[in-house]
Enzyme design. Structure first.
Site, mmCIF file in Angstrom:
data_model
loop_
_atom_site.group_PDB
_atom_site.id
_atom_site.type_symbol
_atom_site.label_atom_id
_atom_site.label_comp_id
_atom_site.label_asym_id
_atom_site.label_seq_id
_atom_site.Cartn_x
_atom_site.Cartn_y
_atom_site.Cartn_z
ATOM 1 N N ASN A 1 48.905 43.070 27.031
ATOM 2 C CA ASN A 1 50.260 43.357 27.484
ATOM 3 C C ASN A 1 51.123 42.098 27.362
ATOM 4 O O ASN A 1 50.672 41.062 26.878
ATOM 5 C CB ASN A 1 50.206 43.897 28.916
ATOM 6 N N HIS B 1 40.033 19.384 31.369
ATOM 7 C CA HIS B 1 40.385 17.965 31.335
ATOM 8 C C HIS B 1 39.504 17.156 32.288
ATOM 9 O O HIS B 1 39.074 17.659 33.321
ATOM 10 C CB HIS B 1 41.859 17.790 31.705
ATOM 11 N N GLY C 1 46.646 42.428 35.451
ATOM 12 C CA GLY C 1 47.773 41.531 35.247
ATOM 13 C C GLY C 1 47.723 40.284 36.116
ATOM 14 O O GLY C 1 47.292 40.322 37.272
ATOM 15 N N ARG D 1 31.972 45.234 43.893
ATOM 16 C CA ARG D 1 30.926 46.261 43.883
ATOM 17 C C ARG D 1 30.548 46.596 42.455
ATOM 18 O O ARG D 1 31.236 46.236 41.505
ATOM 19 C CB ARG D 1 31.369 47.524 44.613
#
Length: 192
Positions: free
Chosen positions: A83, A113, A140, A181
């Site tokens: 997306n 780093h 998202g 779960r």
């Protein structure tokens, strides 16, 4: 061993090695072109994503905006979907299986780093690979950190920071991401 070979081996390397910036700029130019295509130009998007990613299977679908560091270290299987506003920092390898669906604003960061500033300030870094199995949904706003492997048939809940490996067949979420779960056949029951 060259700095690039050290990078690919997961060893500390000097990120200013010759040719690296040119490779990065080439990829950024392709991302710029991808991000500025008309929304209806699906064929143009697929053509460019095949130039950006090292390898990608059939029927990829990626929404703009897309941000990729190099592209040469990214491989994705069939039916890959990402997306809007996803970031792929790929000095190290990023591998996606088949049917991987990624929500908006997700990040995949192979760059790592040094803790000590004297090394960071000399532009040393590590690159640790990320591997994602088949049939994975990443919600998202999730971030996948360097060196993480996510198994197959996994759902990562939105907003998760995945710092450790996640096994097959689980729902996991949180910061840091934790297994909630197992995903079972009970999850086949319709939600209607």
């Amino acid at each position: 061993m060259t700095e690039h070979e050290k990078c690919m081996a997961g060893l500390m390397y000097d990120a200013n090695y010759a040719g690296r910036e040119e490779e990065h700029l080439k990829c950024m130019e392709l991302c710029y072109d991808f991000n500025h295509l008309r929304p209806s130009d699906a064929a143009g998007r697929e053509e460019l994503i095949r130039k950006i990613f090292h390898r990608i299977g059939k029927s990829p679908y990626i929404e703009p905006n897309l941000w990729v560091s190099f592209g040469t270290n990214i491989e994705a299987g069939d039916y890959f979907y990402a997306n809007h506003d996803c970031v792929f920092l790929d000095p190290g390898k990023i591998t996606f299986g088949n049917y991987v669906f990624i929500g908006p604003q997700c990040g995949f960061y192979t760059a790592h780093h040094p803790l000590h500033s004297s090394l960071r300030n000399q532009f040393y870094e590590y690159a640790k690979p990320i591997t994602i199995g088949d049939n994975v949904w990443i919600g998202g706003g999730s971030i996948i950190m360097p060196g993480v492997t996510i198994g197959s048939n996994v759902v990562i809940g939105g907003g998760s920071i995945v710092c450790h490996d996640i096994p097959d067949n689980v729902l996991a979420c949180g910061n840091p991401c934790r297994i909630i779960r197992e995903i079972t056949n009970e999850d086949l029951i319709s939600m209607h």
